[in-house]
Design a protein around this motif. Structure first.
Motif, PDB file in Angstrom:
ATOM      1  N   VAL A 192       0.856  -1.183   0.000  1.00  0.00           N
ATOM      2  CA  VAL A 192       0.000   0.000   0.000  1.00  0.00           C
ATOM      3  C   VAL A 192       0.894   1.236   0.000  1.00  0.00           C
ATOM      4  CG1 VAL A 192      -1.793   1.297   1.191  1.00  0.00           C
ATOM      5  CG2 VAL A 192      -1.854  -1.218   1.175  1.00  0.00           C
ATOM      6  N   SER A 193       0.845   1.982  -1.080  1.00  0.00           N
ATOM      7  CA  SER A 193       1.640   3.201  -1.233  1.00  0.00           C
ATOM      8  C   SER A 193       0.707   4.401  -1.114  1.00  0.00           C
ATOM      9  CB  SER A 193       2.372   3.171  -2.581  1.00  0.00           C
ATOM     10  OG  SER A 193       3.141   4.338  -2.745  1.00  0.00           O
ATOM     11  N   SER A 194       0.739   5.288  -2.073  1.00  0.00           N
ATOM     12  CA  SER A 194      -0.049   6.519  -2.029  1.00  0.00           C
ATOM     13  C   SER A 194       0.105   7.248  -3.358  1.00  0.00           C
ATOM     14  CB  SER A 194       0.459   7.418  -0.896  1.00  0.00           C
ATOM     15  OG  SER A 194      -0.092   8.719  -0.973  1.00  0.00           O
ATOM     16  N   VAL A 195      -0.831   8.155  -3.647  1.00  0.00           N
ATOM     17  CA  VAL A 195      -0.604   9.046  -4.787  1.00  0.00           C
ATOM     18  C   VAL A 195       0.643   9.900  -4.543  1.00  0.00           C
ATOM     19  CG1 VAL A 195      -3.014   9.142  -5.519  1.00  0.00           C
ATOM     20  CG2 VAL A 195      -2.180  10.800  -3.840  1.00  0.00           C
ATOM     21  N   ALA A 196       1.059   9.993  -3.273  1.00  0.00           N
ATOM     22  CA  ALA A 196       2.295  10.700  -2.936  1.00  0.00           C
ATOM     23  C   ALA A 196       3.523   9.914  -3.367  1.00  0.00           C
ATOM     24  CB  ALA A 196       2.357  10.979  -1.432  1.00  0.00           C
ATOM     25  N   GLY A 197       3.340   8.722  -3.879  1.00  0.00           N
ATOM     26  CA  GLY A 197       4.428   7.970  -4.461  1.00  0.00           C
ATOM     27  C   GLY A 197       4.540   8.199  -5.952  1.00  0.00           C
TER      28      GLY A 197
ATOM     29  N   LYS B 256     -12.612  17.419   2.576  1.00  0.00           N
ATOM     30  CA  LYS B 256     -13.398  17.909   1.437  1.00  0.00           C
ATOM     31  C   LYS B 256     -13.897  16.754   0.588  1.00  0.00           C
ATOM     32  CE  LYS B 256     -11.213  22.466   1.018  1.00  0.00           C
ATOM     33  NZ  LYS B 256     -10.311  23.314   0.189  1.00  0.00           N
ATOM     34  N   GLU B 257     -13.002  15.857   0.254  1.00  0.00           N
ATOM     35  CA  GLU B 257     -13.362  14.690  -0.548  1.00  0.00           C
ATOM     36  C   GLU B 257     -12.561  13.510  -0.021  1.00  0.00           C
ATOM     37  OE1 GLU B 257     -15.691  14.542  -2.736  1.00  0.00           O
ATOM     38  OE2 GLU B 257     -16.087  16.680  -2.996  1.00  0.00           O
ATOM     39  N   GLN B 258     -13.247  12.593   0.625  1.00  0.00           N
ATOM     40  CA  GLN B 258     -12.577  11.429   1.174  1.00  0.00           C
ATOM     41  C   GLN B 258     -13.277  10.164   0.725  1.00  0.00           C
ATOM     42  OE1 GLN B 258     -12.403  11.441   5.430  1.00  0.00           O
ATOM     43  NE2 GLN B 258     -10.295  12.092   5.485  1.00  0.00           N
ATOM     44  N   LEU B 259     -12.483   9.164   0.381  1.00  0.00           N
ATOM     45  CA  LEU B 259     -13.047   7.856   0.116  1.00  0.00           C
ATOM     46  C   LEU B 259     -13.164   7.081   1.422  1.00  0.00           C
ATOM     47  CD1 LEU B 259     -10.963   6.724  -2.995  1.00  0.00           C
ATOM     48  CD2 LEU B 259     -13.384   7.357  -2.976  1.00  0.00           C
ATOM     49  N   PRO B 260     -14.165   6.236   1.553  1.00  0.00           N
ATOM     50  CA  PRO B 260     -14.165   5.322   2.686  1.00  0.00           C
ATOM     51  C   PRO B 260     -13.036   4.315   2.513  1.00  0.00           C
ATOM     52  CG  PRO B 260     -15.911   4.739   1.151  1.00  0.00           C
ATOM     53  CD  PRO B 260     -15.324   6.040   0.666  1.00  0.00           C
TER      54      PRO B 260
ATOM     55  N   GLN C 241     -10.839  14.646  -6.501  1.00  0.00           N
ATOM     56  CA  GLN C 241      -9.483  14.995  -6.072  1.00  0.00           C
ATOM     57  C   GLN C 241      -8.620  15.332  -7.290  1.00  0.00           C
ATOM     58  OE1 GLN C 241      -7.609  12.337  -3.262  1.00  0.00           O
ATOM     59  NE2 GLN C 241      -5.561  12.866  -3.972  1.00  0.00           N
ATOM     60  N   PRO C 242      -8.064  16.526  -7.369  1.00  0.00           N
ATOM     61  CA  PRO C 242      -7.339  16.940  -8.573  1.00  0.00           C
ATOM     62  C   PRO C 242      -5.896  16.463  -8.633  1.00  0.00           C
ATOM     63  CG  PRO C 242      -7.411  18.763  -7.033  1.00  0.00           C
ATOM     64  CD  PRO C 242      -8.226  17.651  -6.417  1.00  0.00           C
ATOM     65  N   TYR C 243      -5.314  16.100  -7.520  1.00  0.00           N
ATOM     66  CA  TYR C 243      -3.874  15.794  -7.513  1.00  0.00           C
ATOM     67  C   TYR C 243      -3.631  14.329  -7.157  1.00  0.00           C
ATOM     68  CZ  TYR C 243      -4.863  16.597  -2.589  1.00  0.00           C
ATOM     69  OH  TYR C 243      -5.417  16.572  -1.340  1.00  0.00           O
TER      70      TYR C 243
END
Length: 254
Positions: free
Chosen positions: A149-154, A218-222, A252-254
């Motif tokens: 499990v990484s992230s869009v921050a990866g 603002k915008e969160q996924l469960p 989410q734009p980013y």
């Protein structure tokens, strides 16, 4: 990602799946989701009281979570013990979900070196310890899957998240390198966007935590949205390796 993508056809039932960081957030949701598909679960985390409660919920719903194990992924011996306990009980591990992670965001100029070290220990070394612990048995059985499990921050760097992004870029690199080295091991990287979790609780700067929480809310996924993605990757036929899934809130734009 809805269950219509294959809830009746996912190949998960009977698989032995070990999950780190299973006491909350994505780890907890993944355990609940995989249990519905008939997985045999081994749950690891530091907060064993929460693991026991989760295992009880799974069993009450008809699922199987026969192993709960205290686990700090920064301690190599504890990761080894978690894997060995799972092997001793089931004789194999089909899937490892490396989920444990922390995100104490800060500006580089704040020099929160202890927090940088903690992120490297959990987000990078914890993943490596998990891989190192399961590789011998997966190589011996010539099958297995590792889900990191990484992230869009990866995939993109953000101000105040330089070190966190660096750790998640590392997860992507480790996953791809491992995938290329093995003709039979399936390796999947899951890159979530904003998700309901406890990640922001590790931010020590109160003002920054408030700012990040406002953005996240603002915008969160469960968390179950990510659990469904993990189930989809795990549930594919043995000759199909879903290498990467990026799952963001639509807005989410980013």
């Amino acid at each position: 990602m809805s269950d219509s993508l294959g809830s009746n056809t996912l190949d998960i039932a009977g698989k032995v799946i070990a999950i780190t960081g299973a006491s909350s957030g994505i780890g907890e949701a993944t355990a609940l989701r995989l249990a519905k598909h008939g997985a045999l679960l081994a749950l690891g985390a530091r907060r064993t009281d929460r693991l026991e409660a989760l295992a009880a919920r799974i069993r009450e719903a008809g699922g199987e979570a026969p192993l709960v194990h205290a686990l700090d992924v920064t301690r190599r011996e504890e990761v080894e013990a978690f894997v060995q306990a799972t092997l001793a009980r089931h004789g194999r591990i089909d899937v490892l979900v490396n989920n444990a992670g922390v995100m104490p965001l800060s500006r580089m100029a704040d020099l929160k070196v202890d927090e940088w070290e903690r992120m490297v220990d959990v987000n990078v070394k914890g993943v490596l310890f998990g891989i190192g612990a399961v590789l011998p048995s997966m190589n011996a059985q010539r099958s297995g899957q590792i889900v990191n499990v990484s992230s869009v921050a990866g995939r993109q760097v953000f101000a105040t998240a330089a070190v966190y992004c660096a750790t998640k870029f590392a997860v992507h690199a480790l996953s791809e390198g491992l995938r290329q080295e093995s003709p039979f091991l399936r390796v999947t990287t899951i890159a979530p966007g904003a998700v309901e979790s406890e990640l922001t609780s590790t931010i020590s700067d109160p003002a920054m935590k408030r700012e990040v929480d406002e953005v996240f809310r603002k915008e969160q996924l469960p968390a179950d949205a990510i659990a469904r993605a993990i189930a989809f990757a795990i549930g594919q036929p043995a000759d199909v390796d879903v290498n990467e899934l990026v799952v963001r809130p639509t807005a989410q734009p980013y």
